[in-house]
Design a protein around this motif. Structure first.
Motif, PDB file in Angstrom:
ATOM      1  N   ARG A 154       0.815  -1.211   0.000  1.00  0.00           N
ATOM      2  CA  ARG A 154       0.000   0.000   0.000  1.00  0.00           C
ATOM      3  C   ARG A 154       0.846   1.258   0.000  1.00  0.00           C
ATOM      4  NH1 ARG A 154      -2.725   0.571   4.777  1.00  0.00           N
ATOM      5  NH2 ARG A 154      -4.202   2.028   3.860  1.00  0.00           N
ATOM      6  N   GLN A 155       2.007   1.226   0.673  1.00  0.00           N
ATOM      7  CA  GLN A 155       2.839   2.421   0.769  1.00  0.00           C
ATOM      8  C   GLN A 155       3.313   2.869  -0.605  1.00  0.00           C
ATOM      9  OE1 GLN A 155       6.249   2.078   3.323  1.00  0.00           O
ATOM     10  NE2 GLN A 155       6.829   4.218   3.052  1.00  0.00           N
ATOM     11  N   SER A 156       3.717   1.920  -1.435  1.00  0.00           N
ATOM     12  CA  SER A 156       4.210   2.248  -2.770  1.00  0.00           C
ATOM     13  C   SER A 156       3.125   2.191  -3.829  1.00  0.00           C
ATOM     14  CB  SER A 156       5.347   1.293  -3.162  1.00  0.00           C
ATOM     15  OG  SER A 156       6.420   1.397  -2.244  1.00  0.00           O
ATOM     16  N   GLY A 157       1.956   1.674  -3.486  1.00  0.00           N
ATOM     17  CA  GLY A 157       0.884   1.572  -4.465  1.00  0.00           C
ATOM     18  C   GLY A 157       1.134   0.514  -5.514  1.00  0.00           C
ATOM     19  N   VAL A 158       1.680  -0.630  -5.077  1.00  0.00           N
ATOM     20  CA  VAL A 158       2.127  -1.668  -6.009  1.00  0.00           C
ATOM     21  C   VAL A 158       1.407  -2.976  -5.716  1.00  0.00           C
ATOM     22  CG1 VAL A 158       4.127  -3.115  -6.623  1.00  0.00           C
ATOM     23  CG2 VAL A 158       4.394  -0.639  -6.378  1.00  0.00           C
ATOM     24  N   LEU A 159       0.993  -3.686  -6.775  1.00  0.00           N
ATOM     25  CA  LEU A 159       0.437  -5.024  -6.626  1.00  0.00           C
ATOM     26  C   LEU A 159       1.566  -6.042  -6.555  1.00  0.00           C
ATOM     27  CD1 LEU A 159      -2.544  -4.989  -9.170  1.00  0.00           C
ATOM     28  CD2 LEU A 159      -2.619  -4.649  -6.694  1.00  0.00           C
ATOM     29  N   LEU A 160       1.425  -7.012  -5.660  1.00  0.00           N
ATOM     30  CA  LEU A 160       2.457  -8.023  -5.469  1.00  0.00           C
ATOM     31  C   LEU A 160       1.941  -9.402  -5.869  1.00  0.00           C
ATOM     32  CD1 LEU A 160       3.902  -6.819  -2.047  1.00  0.00           C
ATOM     33  CD2 LEU A 160       4.768  -6.341  -4.347  1.00  0.00           C
ATOM     34  N   PRO A 184      -4.403  12.541  -6.547  1.00  0.00           N
ATOM     35  CA  PRO A 184      -3.798  11.552  -5.642  1.00  0.00           C
ATOM     36  C   PRO A 184      -4.583  10.242  -5.691  1.00  0.00           C
ATOM     37  CG  PRO A 184      -4.093  13.664  -4.537  1.00  0.00           C
ATOM     38  CD  PRO A 184      -4.843  13.755  -5.827  1.00  0.00           C
ATOM     39  N   VAL A 185      -3.881   9.130  -5.607  1.00  0.00           N
ATOM     40  CA  VAL A 185      -4.513   7.809  -5.646  1.00  0.00           C
ATOM     41  C   VAL A 185      -4.012   6.977  -4.467  1.00  0.00           C
ATOM     42  CG1 VAL A 185      -4.803   5.659  -6.929  1.00  0.00           C
ATOM     43  CG2 VAL A 185      -4.803   7.846  -8.154  1.00  0.00           C
ATOM     44  N   LEU A 186      -4.939   6.407  -3.710  1.00  0.00           N
ATOM     45  CA  LEU A 186      -4.615   5.507  -2.611  1.00  0.00           C
ATOM     46  C   LEU A 186      -4.967   4.083  -3.017  1.00  0.00           C
ATOM     47  CD1 LEU A 186      -6.265   7.406   0.398  1.00  0.00           C
ATOM     48  CD2 LEU A 186      -4.069   7.839  -0.697  1.00  0.00           C
ATOM     49  N   LEU A 187      -4.046   3.162  -2.831  1.00  0.00           N
ATOM     50  CA  LEU A 187      -4.303   1.747  -3.090  1.00  0.00           C
ATOM     51  C   LEU A 187      -4.693   1.060  -1.790  1.00  0.00           C
ATOM     52  CD1 LEU A 187      -4.174  -0.767  -4.991  1.00  0.00           C
ATOM     53  CD2 LEU A 187      -1.772  -1.001  -4.288  1.00  0.00           C
ATOM     54  N   ASP A 188      -5.727   0.219  -1.840  1.00  0.00           N
ATOM     55  CA  ASP A 188      -6.101  -0.552  -0.662  1.00  0.00           C
ATOM     56  C   ASP A 188      -6.711  -1.874  -1.085  1.00  0.00           C
ATOM     57  OD1 ASP A 188      -6.702  -1.291   2.037  1.00  0.00           O
ATOM     58  OD2 ASP A 188      -6.940   0.829   2.526  1.00  0.00           O
ATOM     59  N   ASN A 189      -6.753  -2.789  -0.140  1.00  0.00           N
ATOM     60  CA  ASN A 189      -7.342  -4.091  -0.369  1.00  0.00           C
ATOM     61  C   ASN A 189      -8.855  -3.967  -0.541  1.00  0.00           C
ATOM     62  OD1 ASN A 189      -8.706  -6.628   1.030  1.00  0.00           O
ATOM     63  ND2 ASN A 189      -6.755  -7.281   0.149  1.00  0.00           N
ATOM     64  N   SER A 233       0.932  -6.723   9.835  1.00  0.00           N
ATOM     65  CA  SER A 233       2.261  -6.119   9.677  1.00  0.00           C
ATOM     66  C   SER A 233       2.476  -5.476   8.316  1.00  0.00           C
ATOM     67  CB  SER A 233       3.343  -7.183   9.906  1.00  0.00           C
ATOM     68  OG  SER A 233       3.207  -8.247   8.981  1.00  0.00           O
ATOM     69  N   SER A 234       1.710  -5.853   7.308  1.00  0.00           N
ATOM     70  CA  SER A 234       1.927  -5.274   5.971  1.00  0.00           C
ATOM     71  C   SER A 234       0.627  -4.947   5.264  1.00  0.00           C
ATOM     72  CB  SER A 234       2.741  -6.239   5.100  1.00  0.00           C
ATOM     73  OG  SER A 234       1.987  -7.421   4.820  1.00  0.00           O
ATOM     74  N   SER A 235      -0.479  -4.848   6.018  1.00  0.00           N
ATOM     75  CA  SER A 235      -1.800  -4.546   5.456  1.00  0.00           C
ATOM     76  C   SER A 235      -2.272  -5.632   4.490  1.00  0.00           C
ATOM     77  CB  SER A 235      -1.794  -3.179   4.753  1.00  0.00           C
ATOM     78  OG  SER A 235      -1.605  -2.153   5.695  1.00  0.00           O
ATOM     79  N   ASN A 236      -1.815  -6.858   4.698  1.00  0.00           N
ATOM     80  CA  ASN A 236      -2.309  -7.995   3.918  1.00  0.00           C
ATOM     81  C   ASN A 236      -2.919  -9.024   4.883  1.00  0.00           C
ATOM     82  OD1 ASN A 236      -1.457  -7.521   0.996  1.00  0.00           O
ATOM     83  ND2 ASN A 236       0.461  -7.158   2.076  1.00  0.00           N
ATOM     84  N   SER A 237      -3.822  -8.539   5.711  1.00  0.00           N
ATOM     85  CA  SER A 237      -4.362  -9.353   6.803  1.00  0.00           C
ATOM     86  C   SER A 237      -5.673 -10.026   6.415  1.00  0.00           C
ATOM     87  CB  SER A 237      -4.583  -8.471   8.037  1.00  0.00           C
ATOM     88  OG  SER A 237      -5.490  -7.430   7.720  1.00  0.00           O
ATOM     89  N   VAL A 238      -6.070 -10.999   7.211  1.00  0.00           N
ATOM     90  CA  VAL A 238      -7.373 -11.664   7.135  1.00  0.00           C
ATOM     91  C   VAL A 238      -7.670 -12.170   5.717  1.00  0.00           C
ATOM     92  CG1 VAL A 238      -9.737 -11.597   8.030  1.00  0.00           C
ATOM     93  CG2 VAL A 238      -8.089  -9.945   8.857  1.00  0.00           C
ATOM     94  N   GLU A 239      -6.682 -12.779   5.081  1.00  0.00           N
ATOM     95  CA  GLU A 239      -6.894 -13.361   3.757  1.00  0.00           C
ATOM     96  C   GLU A 239      -7.612 -14.696   3.922  1.00  0.00           C
ATOM     97  OE1 GLU A 239      -6.697 -12.564   0.715  1.00  0.00           O
ATOM     98  OE2 GLU A 239      -5.778 -10.585   0.886  1.00  0.00           O
ATOM     99  N   ASP A 416      -4.601   5.059   8.291  1.00  0.00           N
ATOM    100  CA  ASP A 416      -4.797   6.183   7.387  1.00  0.00           C
ATOM    101  C   ASP A 416      -3.549   6.344   6.534  1.00  0.00           C
ATOM    102  OD1 ASP A 416      -6.526   7.875   9.970  1.00  0.00           O
ATOM    103  OD2 ASP A 416      -7.363   6.903   8.208  1.00  0.00           O
ATOM    104  N   HIS A 417      -3.267   5.370   5.713  1.00  0.00           N
ATOM    105  CA  HIS A 417      -1.986   5.296   5.026  1.00  0.00           C
ATOM    106  C   HIS A 417      -2.078   5.903   3.639  1.00  0.00           C
ATOM    107  CE1 HIS A 417       2.005   3.691   5.365  1.00  0.00           C
ATOM    108  NE2 HIS A 417       1.941   3.241   4.128  1.00  0.00           N
ATOM    109  N   LEU A 418      -1.076   6.680   3.270  1.00  0.00           N
ATOM    110  CA  LEU A 418      -1.000   7.257   1.941  1.00  0.00           C
ATOM    111  C   LEU A 418       0.262   6.778   1.251  1.00  0.00           C
ATOM    112  CD1 LEU A 418      -1.845  10.993   2.672  1.00  0.00           C
ATOM    113  CD2 LEU A 418      -3.325   9.307   1.631  1.00  0.00           C
ATOM    114  N   SER A 419       0.156   6.536  -0.042  1.00  0.00           N
ATOM    115  CA  SER A 419       1.360   6.213  -0.785  1.00  0.00           C
ATOM    116  C   SER A 419       2.254   7.442  -0.850  1.00  0.00           C
ATOM    117  CB  SER A 419       0.996   5.778  -2.214  1.00  0.00           C
ATOM    118  OG  SER A 419       0.510   6.874  -2.950  1.00  0.00           O
ATOM    119  N   ARG A 420       3.546   7.234  -1.094  1.00  0.00           N
ATOM    120  CA  ARG A 420       4.468   8.371  -1.202  1.00  0.00           C
ATOM    121  C   ARG A 420       4.011   9.324  -2.295  1.00  0.00           C
ATOM    122  NH1 ARG A 420       8.198   4.208  -0.031  1.00  0.00           N
ATOM    123  NH2 ARG A 420       8.513   3.762  -2.235  1.00  0.00           N
TER     124      ARG A 420
END
Length: 440
Positions: A154-160, A184-189, A233-239, A416-420
């Motif tokens: 989410r910090q970099s706005g990148v899909l992994l 501005p664009v915010l990426l989130d799950n 820890s990395s905003s990839n929770s509860v999958e 409340d996280h924003l990408s750089r």
């Protein structure tokens, strides 16, 4: 929080705006009581919000024996946010006002066969068209919430993830879309976005702890406590789609074995339908078609219409999802599960009934408190609306406050996280819009 927290902190303003939104009308005294902030801090925050047009005074409340209190309310048309569900098989775009009310919506088939440099300009063009159709001034648009599948940074706005194709792995979707749109664009799950959207729209009580099972072409999950998403820890929770329900099951694309998604997800249901004598042909299913949502929708619609064979497949999927719901309830001691996402649209009643039955029969704390399984308020649009709501709740909602002072980091950076790239946009209010149209 009981001491005077600096009013310039975005988190403080976010708390106040959330309380005003939830109450519809509320006094300053009530804000102080409900937030735990001191009356002087509330006075300062409200003064700033009124000065920037986000909040208005709307008369006085009933007398309680003393001076009648001035009531506050959000000014819905003061700002807007865009939410985008960016899915393999479907894209939904919404525009919402400051109160989270839907102002405009559009949807189109997803980008499963398009590379990023073609897909993102297409999404941007649809955003531009929707804003123009809705008559929304772009200067009032705070940003775009891009809700998509994970894992993601989410910090970099990148899909992994290499889905739908290898070209998407590590691709900077949020920075690239920000460049094209000039916003501005915010990426989130997508599941997290859907869950917080339910909180904002009032589906759940303000202090509730609840889970969300989100199903589009895949299955995701999220847990929210008192309006805050559990991030991990990395905003990839509860999958929840990637918990093992069969240790001897086939390998999943995620690297695990016997994942819930491989038994309950739409692609799994379609495969089962193709192996069921006559059903695939009768419903016009094509095993080579990448449009998972359309084919799953045919099975779900047939089940809702009473087709016994299709019903058996949907019930089987629902029972597996019930395992996911029981797992979430037992791990987090939840009493509420919200079902959200486009794949619940056609056969949502079947899923809700079966999952409720499974939780009431199997959840660990079923004797300690009542258990509920409910349908999303925003249904198929839950993630898109939630994406817009996440923009409204972030620092982007306060980019014009405090003049030239740089935005302060949120109290809970994980929430409340924003990408750089989005942070850079805050300091200039808008990203320069490219002169060329279309792709890179």
């Amino acid at each position: 929080m009981t001491t005077g927290q600096p009013a310039r902190r975005p988190k403080t303003r976010g708390v106040v705006l959330d309380l005003i939104r939830a109450a519809r009308t509320i006094s300053r005294i009530e804000l102080a009581t409900n937030s735990g902030l001191t009356p002087p801090t509330i006075t300062q925050v409200v003064r700033e919000l009124i000065a920037h047009g986000l909040v208005v005074e709307v008369g006085r409340g009933a007398s309680t024996g003393g001076k009648r209190r001035t009531l506050l309310q959000l000014n819905p048309t003061a700002r807007y946010a865009v939410g985008v569900l960016f899915e393999r098989n479907i894209c939904v775009i919404v525009v919402v006002d400051l109160a989270g009310r839907l102002a405009a919506r559009t949807s189109f088939l997803g980008t499963a066969l398009l590379p990023p440099d073609q897909a993102l300009p297409l999404v941007a063009s649809r955003v531009d068209a929707l804003l123009e159709t809705a008559g929304v001034d772009r200067d009032l648009v705070l940003g775009v919430g891009l809700a998509s599948y994970g894992p993601q940074d989410r910090q970099s706005g990148v899909l992994l993830t290499a889905q739908p194709t290898d070209e998407w792995f590590g691709y900077p979707v949020a920075p690239r879309l920000s460049d094209i749109l000039g916003l501005p664009v915010l990426l989130d799950n997508d599941a997290a976005a859907a869950a917080i959207g339910e909180f904002w729209l009032g589906t759940v009580e303000p202090h509730a702890a609840y889970g969300c099972i989100y199903m589009a072409s895949g299955i995701g999950g999220s847990v929210v406590t008192a309006g805050q998403v559990y991030r991990g820890s990395s905003s990839n929770s509860v999958e929840i789609g990637h918990i093992t329900i069969d240790i001897n099951g086939d390998e999943c694309h995620c690297g695990n074995f016997g994942c819930l998604e491989n038994y309950a997800g739409p692609p799994a249901v379609i495969k089962q339908a193709m192996r069921t004598a006559g059903l695939g042909r009768r419903l016009g299913l094509d095993p080579n078609d990448v449009d998972v949502m359309t084919h799953f929708g045919r099975i779900a619609t047939a089940a809702s219409a009473g087709d016994p064979t299709a019903t058996d497949l949907i019930v089987r999927s629902a029972r597996h999802l019930g395992t996911g719901a029981v797992t979430m309830m037992s791990l987090f001691d939840l009493d509420l599960i919200v079902l959200a996402g486009p794949s619940f649209a056609a056969a949502g009643a079947i899923y809700q009934s079966v999952i409720r039955e499974e939780t009431h029969r199997r959840a660990f704390a079923r004797r300690a408190h009542p258990l509920r399984v409910i349908a999303s308020t925003s249904g198929a649009d839950a993630a898109a609306i939630g994406g817009a709501v996440l923009v409204l709740r972030s620092e982007l909602a306060f980019l014009e406050l405090n003049g030239a002072e740089p935005p302060q980091p949120p109290e809970d950076a994980k929430d409340d996280h924003l990408s750089r790239r989005a942070r850079a946009a805050l300091t200039t209010k808008r990203v320069s819009r490219p002169t060329a149209t279309g792709g890179g």
